[in-house]
Write an enzyme that holds these catalytic residues in place. Sequence first.
Site, short mmCIF file in Angstrom:
data_model
loop_
_atom_site.label_atom_id
_atom_site.label_comp_id
_atom_site.label_asym_id
_atom_site.label_seq_id
_atom_site.Cartn_x
_atom_site.Cartn_y
_atom_site.Cartn_z
N ASP A 213 2.72 33.30 6.34
CA ASP A 213 2.79 32.69 5.24
C ASP A 213 2.72 31.27 4.87
O ASP A 213 2.86 30.41 4.18
CB ASP A 213 2.72 33.29 4.42
CG ASP A 213 2.34 34.78 3.58
OD1 ASP A 213 1.90 35.43 4.53
OD2 ASP A 213 3.74 36.07 3.77
N HIS B 151 -4.40 35.60 5.72
CA HIS B 151 -4.80 33.92 5.29
C HIS B 151 -5.41 33.34 4.65
O HIS B 151 -7.08 34.34 4.29
CB HIS B 151 -5.36 33.09 7.12
CG HIS B 151 -4.89 34.02 8.19
ND1 HIS B 151 -3.74 32.76 8.99
CD2 HIS B 151 -4.63 34.72 9.95
CE1 HIS B 151 -3.14 33.32 9.97
NE2 HIS B 151 -3.79 34.03 10.36
P1 GDP Z 1 -0.96 31.89 6.87
O1 GDP Z 1 -0.22 33.64 6.71
O2 GDP Z 1 0.12 30.79 7.18
O3 GDP Z 1 -2.60 30.83 6.25
O4 GDP Z 1 -0.79 31.25 4.72
P2 GDP Z 1 -0.74 32.05 3.65
O5 GDP Z 1 -2.45 31.49 3.52
O6 GDP Z 1 -1.01 34.14 3.18
O7 GDP Z 1 -0.12 31.21 2.35
C1 GDP Z 1 -0.43 30.66 2.24
C2 GDP Z 1 -1.09 30.16 0.73
O8 GDP Z 1 -0.22 28.25 0.59
C3 GDP Z 1 -2.37 30.19 0.77
O9 GDP Z 1 -2.42 31.07 -0.69
C4 GDP Z 1 -2.81 27.89 0.77
O10 GDP Z 1 -3.96 29.05 -0.01
C5 GDP Z 1 -1.44 28.39 0.01
N1 GDP Z 1 -1.64 26.72 0.53
C6 GDP Z 1 -1.54 25.76 1.85
N2 GDP Z 1 -1.12 25.00 2.39
C7 GDP Z 1 -1.20 24.43 0.62
C8 GDP Z 1 -0.38 23.31 0.57
O11 GDP Z 1 -0.29 22.52 1.02
N3 GDP Z 1 0.33 23.94 -0.95
C9 GDP Z 1 0.00 24.84 -1.89
N4 GDP Z 1 0.03 24.30 -3.28
N5 GDP Z 1 -0.71 25.93 -1.05
C10 GDP Z 1 -0.84 25.76 -0.22
#
Ligand code: GDP
Length: 424
Positions: A12, A40
């Site tokens: 995440d 994701h």
């Molecule tokens: P992954 O499994 O590594 O792809 O991560 P996730 O998608 O589960 O979690 C990341 C969350 O953070 C998601 O809701 C994204 O939209 C959000 N996100 C990603 N980068 C950023 C950022 O730079 N700032 C904010 N506020 N949210 C972000």
Amino acid sequence: MVQAVVGANWGDEGKGKITDMLAEKADIVIRFQGGANAGHTIVNDYGKFALHTLPSGVFYSHITNIIGNGVALNIPTLVGEIKSIVDRGVPEPKIMVSDRAQVVMSYHILLDQYEEERLGGKSFGSTKSGIAPFYSDKYAKIGFQVSELFDDEILEEKAARVCEIKNVTIQHLYHKPALKKEDIVKELRQYRDMIAPYVCDVSSFLYQALKDGKQILLEGQLGSLKDPDHGIYPMVTSSSTLAAYGAIGAGIPPYEIKRIVTVCKAYSSAVGAGAFVSEIFGDEAEELRRRGGDGGEYGATTGRPRRVGWFDCVASSYGCRVQGTTEVVFTVLDVLGYLDEIPVCVAYEIDGEQTTEFPTASKLNRAKPVIEKLPGWKTDIRGIRKYEDLPENCRNYIEFVEKKIGFPIAMISNGPGRKDIIYR
Ligand code: GDP
């Protein structure tokens, strides 16, 4: 050229967004491990999507998206996910599934549920998507490879073997109804029909693609600390989350992976059980959880509230090291804008001694965080596109972390959208 996008922490970290962003210049995006157990989240012109099994390149029509042999392939989930994005206006993506990938069966999911039930409070916090039983069967050599779906004789023979072995546990340990061979064969035949249009010899396709100089992205799931060998065993996942495994799980030479882009989040979050040294609780945690990610730190697959904590330099430095990081993307930094002071875990205290080396899990359970506090910046940094335009305290935080983890932070993500990125 091959680059990998992988996580430094517990998952995440925002890998989906970074893959989606880097995919713009890629020809091929590959999932090489894991299954439909993690999500994701991607925000783009089509809307907000939670992908569980599709590679994050599906929103670009120029990209070939590959499910590599290392993936736990849940066929109904894959087909359902393709339909769900197409229904929302995304052009039909190009998808290839490795003929050497193995299939998650409904009994894997049942076994996962039965085991969690049996363990009760001592459970591993599994998402119950059958991942652990799936990989156990793969290595016990009773799994079904996609290629085998097209051979009825093999299916009959192997389904009978599966029943023999599984029914002992199902009936005598879990006291649940036995599996029937006919049901397994029927399920496998349904899967064959669903997956047939996508199946191909991925390894040979990639061999040619590399010769042709194509740009390839390997998309990791979860992060270093969930790796079965290098993570917090046994509170780990069942397939390797490291970039190195990309070579095996996709079927390419290891020396082709030139860039390892490790995604590292500006604070910590984790789902499921296991040691989490910099974890915070109570109101302080509730506030970070509510403000975190994009709409709060709640699991993309399960909706479970994630555990949260401060940035952990010990775990992240180790997480970057075991990935073989060439550059770090520091994500979700905008979320910390509300804090007067930002606590950072800079070392662990274990049995009265301080260390910055990440220990094995048994010692990790005794570790206490050594916290240092940095001044906050108290502004919203979303929308900023240049490093110099970030508030000084924010740059100090980034540079402090960079020094502690020992790997260069090349990009900073300050929002969930594709354009919310600062290159250094
Ligand atoms: P992954 O499994 O590594 O792809 O991560 P996730 O998608 O589960 O979690 C990341 C969350 O953070 C998601 O809701 C994204 O939209 C959000 N996100 C990603 N980068 C950023 C950022 O730079 N700032 C904010 N506020 N949210 C972000």
